[in-house]
Design a protein around this motif. Structure first.
Motif, mmCIF file in Angstrom:
data_model
loop_
_atom_site.group_PDB
_atom_site.id
_atom_site.type_symbol
_atom_site.label_atom_id
_atom_site.label_comp_id
_atom_site.label_asym_id
_atom_site.label_seq_id
_atom_site.Cartn_x
_atom_site.Cartn_y
_atom_site.Cartn_z
ATOM 1 N N PRO A 13 0.831 -1.202 0.000
ATOM 2 C CA PRO A 13 0.000 0.000 0.000
ATOM 3 C C PRO A 13 0.869 1.257 0.000
ATOM 4 O O PRO A 13 1.729 1.426 0.864
ATOM 5 N N ALA A 14 0.638 2.083 -0.996
ATOM 6 C CA ALA A 14 1.449 3.307 -1.151
ATOM 7 C C ALA A 14 0.559 4.445 -1.612
ATOM 8 O O ALA A 14 0.920 5.216 -2.492
ATOM 9 N N ALA A 15 -0.637 4.511 -1.026
ATOM 10 C CA ALA A 15 -1.590 5.524 -1.460
ATOM 11 C C ALA A 15 -1.817 6.583 -0.385
ATOM 12 O O ALA A 15 -2.778 7.340 -0.451
ATOM 13 N N GLY A 16 -0.937 6.623 0.606
ATOM 14 C CA GLY A 16 -1.087 7.604 1.675
ATOM 15 C C GLY A 16 -0.507 8.954 1.272
ATOM 16 O O GLY A 16 0.199 9.071 0.271
ATOM 17 N N SER A 17 -0.794 9.963 2.119
ATOM 18 C CA SER A 17 -0.281 11.291 1.776
ATOM 19 C C SER A 17 0.844 11.747 2.698
ATOM 20 O O SER A 17 1.438 12.792 2.482
ATOM 21 N N GLY A 18 1.164 10.946 3.716
ATOM 22 C CA GLY A 18 2.321 11.255 4.547
ATOM 23 C C GLY A 18 2.198 12.546 5.330
ATOM 24 O O GLY A 18 3.169 13.294 5.483
ATOM 25 N N ASN A 19 1.015 12.803 5.886
ATOM 26 C CA ASN A 19 0.792 14.087 6.584
ATOM 27 C C ASN A 19 1.757 14.322 7.734
ATOM 28 O O ASN A 19 2.218 15.444 7.943
#
Ligand code: CTP
Ligand code: MG
Length: 232
Positions: A13-19
């Protein structure tokens, strides 16, 4: 008739935005030792002899994936632009997207794009579970004394650390078991919680702290140090 050997595939899974990284850019693309952070784990997964395919789940609107050259990791590496609102949704969407390529008993190793220091020996330990019915996850026994606060910064309780583990990834489960568990247990933060909610007991496979998740800016420096100082 002998059943065919279950395959192993990785789903990243690599769909995060890294807030929490506060870098203004999804952390999977931040540079680590001159390469996008996500590339480190993808290289390890694509080089593992027992892993047949590596699927990356990207957000539908991902602007950056196609600007990098991944051709050296083809044909094992396959990108899926079907990320969801949460990590669990991204994993479930990915599992649904690959349904035609999977047998029910195939193993899926879900690995966070944000754990670049995954090493071949971590994978070997987890893959030793391949004869297990349920599967399991890499994890590390908790080392520190744990405190619970009162909501205002004061400690009210010391939580016994006996039998407590920190969950990592990869987490390896059978395709159909994992898909059904995630369909029922929405809102979980890892695959093992969905499997637990289905009444099953994932095996804890002892890993080590080098497989850290990059969450805050300091983690990026630690990951870079680990990768640079590891004998390849
Ligand atoms: N992830 C995902 N889809 C989401 C959210 C997260 O695929 N909707 C992925 C991330 O890309 C990451 C992994 O799940 O590889 C672990 O999540 P986390 O560390 O929380 O990453 P982010 O959600 O990107 O970061 P933050 O929570 O700080 O925004
Ligand atoms: Mg997140």
């Amino acid at each position: 008739m002998q059943r065919p050997r279950p395959r192993h595939v990785a789903l990243v899974p690599a769909a995060g935005s890294g807030n929490r990284m506060q870098s203004g850019r999804p952390k999977q693309y931040l540079e680590v030792l001159g390469r996008p952070l996500i590339r480190h784990a993808l290289e390890t997964l694509c080089a593992a002899p027992d892993i047949d395919r590596v699927y990356v789940v990207l957000s539908v609107g991902d602007q950056e994936w196609d600007s990098h050259d991944w051709s050296d990791l083809a044909p094992r590496l396959v990108s899926l632009f079907c990320g969801g609102a949460s990590r669990a949704d991204s994993v479930l969407n990915g599992l649904r997207a690959i349904r035609d390529e999977m047998a029910d008993s195939d193993w899926v190793l879900v690995h966070d794009a944000a754990r670049p220091c995954l090493a071949p020996w971590h994978l070997e330990r987890l893959l030793s579970l391949s004869d297990d019915e349920v599967g399991g996850l890499l994890a590390v026994p908790v080392a520190d004394t744990l405190k619970r606060d009162d909501g205002h910064g004061h400690s009210v309780e010391t939580v016994a650390r006996e039998r407590l583990w920190q969950a990592q990834t990869p987490q390896m489960f059978r395709y159909i078991m994992l898909r059904r568990a995630l369909e029922r247990a929405r809102g979980v933060t890892d695959e093992a919680s969905a499997i637990e909610a289905a009444g099953l007991r994932p095996r804890l496979v002892e890993g080590d702290a080098s497989n850290l998740k990059v969450t805050y800016p300091l983690d990026l420096h630690m990951a870079e140090w680990i990768l640079a100082n590891r004998a390849r």
